[in-house]
Design an enzyme around this catalytic site. Structure first.
Site, short mmCIF file in Angstrom:
data_model
loop_
_atom_site.label_atom_id
_atom_site.label_comp_id
_atom_site.label_asym_id
_atom_site.label_seq_id
_atom_site.Cartn_x
_atom_site.Cartn_y
_atom_site.Cartn_z
N ARG A 34 -34.81 -41.17 12.63
CA ARG A 34 -34.79 -42.38 13.45
C ARG A 34 -33.91 -43.54 12.99
O ARG A 34 -33.33 -44.38 13.60
CB ARG A 34 -36.41 -42.80 13.33
CG ARG A 34 -36.58 -44.12 13.97
CD ARG A 34 -38.29 -44.28 14.08
NE ARG A 34 -38.81 -45.50 14.58
CZ ARG A 34 -39.14 -45.59 15.73
NH1 ARG A 34 -38.92 -44.61 16.56
NH2 ARG A 34 -39.75 -46.67 16.16
N LEU A 87 -36.65 -49.04 19.58
CA LEU A 87 -36.80 -47.61 19.55
C LEU A 87 -38.13 -47.49 19.65
O LEU A 87 -38.96 -48.00 18.99
CB LEU A 87 -36.24 -47.45 18.01
CG LEU A 87 -34.92 -47.06 17.60
CD1 LEU A 87 -34.52 -47.47 16.29
CD2 LEU A 87 -34.47 -45.96 18.39
N SER A 88 -38.52 -46.61 20.63
CA SER A 88 -40.03 -46.31 20.96
C SER A 88 -40.53 -45.44 19.72
O SER A 88 -40.00 -44.94 18.97
CB SER A 88 -39.82 -45.41 22.19
OG SER A 88 -39.24 -45.86 23.25
N ALA A 89 -41.77 -45.72 20.07
CA ALA A 89 -42.84 -45.26 18.84
C ALA A 89 -42.78 -43.55 18.90
O ALA A 89 -42.42 -42.86 19.84
CB ALA A 89 -44.19 -45.30 19.57
N PHE A 230 -43.94 -49.49 28.02
CA PHE A 230 -42.46 -49.85 27.61
C PHE A 230 -41.97 -50.88 28.46
O PHE A 230 -42.52 -51.43 29.00
CB PHE A 230 -41.64 -48.56 28.36
CG PHE A 230 -41.71 -47.03 27.59
CD1 PHE A 230 -40.36 -46.82 27.07
CD2 PHE A 230 -42.90 -46.43 27.21
CE1 PHE A 230 -40.37 -45.86 26.33
CE2 PHE A 230 -42.83 -45.36 26.51
CZ PHE A 230 -41.48 -44.92 26.11
#
Length: 383
Positions: A34, A87-89, A230
């Site tokens: 990540r 940055l998505s989970a 989102f």
């Protein structure tokens, strides 16, 4: 950073967030961590506003924010003081890519590149030159392009409007992954995916869906896969805010126009399966809940002029419903709640969506015979 990466993998294991059907995701997360796609400045909500965390100034704080939890996104961009990219989970990324069912050799269109992490993970699985990604923000597209190149990945990252435009390079794709929420699916997405292909997208305010394109290409349908929140399409009408300030803005200083008691225990409003059913039946209703000494209280608004409160009173007294505005949005919510109970309290995975060129609707239980709700307008289900 090694400790943060290892901690994420351990926590994903502990939470059961690694999809059993896609073991490749563990390897992809390890190969493409990540932090390799995070900008040097992140933003943290301190309860009043967003404050910056700069990697050069506070590397530990930056890393702690980036790896704050498997269910936590990291805000990477603000526009007008509000988050406009993230940055998505990690758990949601894994869940959506598992739902996408990418196989080696598939051609994938990743819509909404952001920092490029999901495109990178898809490319790790699909192979060199098999992933194209579109980002409406030219600055973000350039950032992602550089990070993808640094990772040694052959991915085409183009600046452009993924909602209204076509696939970069043309031609059909096998898989389409959207990283921003839409209430209605652009038909151009369905047209871009070959028959039998899949589309995975965040659906409006809550939930993500996996559609399969029909053999004749004339429709697509599929089931809800899980919960996700989102950021929305930048070109779509802004969704109503989900915080208490948004409710206060809708209500203002208005006094209730109606007030009555309701014969209900409000505790089930904390059940996410019920909340998802309410989201389907009354899609523009924003619901907030909080618990005090008397029980669960709820605040509802439509982002415009209508609002309602459900207040627990304790001592065996029934909750009090107060409402104002041109519609009785509290009554709409209670009617949808009753319908959910009449349907046997189905869980969120028992819902699905069907898309045609002319209409879109959600359904429960069965796409052909189950109750359905038109997407885009808050009407009762047709039976």
């Amino acid at each position: 950073m090694t400790g943060h990466r290892a901690g994420l993998h351990t926590e994903m294991e502990r939470c059961g967030a690694w999809p059993a059907g896609s073991p490749w995701l563990r390897e992809a997360f390890a190969a493409l961590p990540r932090d390799g796609f995070a900008p040097d400045r992140l933003w943290r909500w301190d309860g009043r506003s967003y404050v910056s965390l700069d990697r050069a100034v506070d590397p530990d704080g930056w890393a702690d924010e980036l790896y704050s939890g498997v269910h936590s996104p990291a805000v990477t961009q603000l526009t007008g003081g509000r988050p406009s990219s993230s940055l998505s989970a990690p758990s949601v990324v894994a869940d959506m890519l598992d739902s996408l069912r990418v196989e080696p050799g598939h051609r994938v269109w990743d819509v909404g590149t952001g920092q490029g992490w999901t495109a990178a993970l898809s490319a790790w699985r699909a192979g060199p030159g098999r992933v194209v990604t579109t980002e409406v923000d030219e600055h973000l597209a350039a950032f992602a392009r550089a990070r993808l190149a640094d990772a040694g990945l052959d991915v085409e990252a183009a600046a452009g409007d993924g909602t209204g435009g076509g696939v970069p390079g043309g031609g059909p794709v096998d898989r389409l992954h959207a990283a921003y929420a839409v209430e209605t699916v652009p038909w151009s997405w369905v047209a871009a995916v070959r028959p039998g292909g899949r589309i995975v997208y965040p659906w409006g305010r809550l939930g993500h869906v996996a559609l399969t394109v029909a053999d004749d290409g004339a429709s697509a349908w599929g089931w809800v896969q899980g919960l996700a929140q989102f950021m929305g399409d930048r070109h779509a009408p802004a969704q109503a805010g989900t915080g208490s300030a948004a409710y206060a803005a809708v209500r203002g200083d208005a006094e209730p126009e109606t007030r009555r008691t309701v014969d209900r225990d409000l505790a089930p409003l904390e059940d996410w399966h019920l909340r998802f059913a309410l989201r389907v039946a009354v899609p523009d209703a924003v619901l907030l809940t909080a618990r005090d000494a008397d029980g669960i209280n709820a605040w509802v608004h439509d982002g415009h002029r209508s609002w309602a409160t459900l207040v627990a009173r304790g001592d065996g007294e029934p909750p009090l419903l107060s409402q104002g505005g041109p519609r009785r949005i509290g009554d709409e919510l209670l009617a949808a709640w009753s319908q959910w109970e009449d349907l046997g309290r189905p869980d969120l995975y028992d819902y699905g969506v069907t898309i045609t060129p002319d209409s879109q609707w959600a359904w429960q239980g069965d796409p052909d015979t189950g109750p359905r709700w038109p997407i885009g307008s808050p009407h009762p289900a047709a039976r």
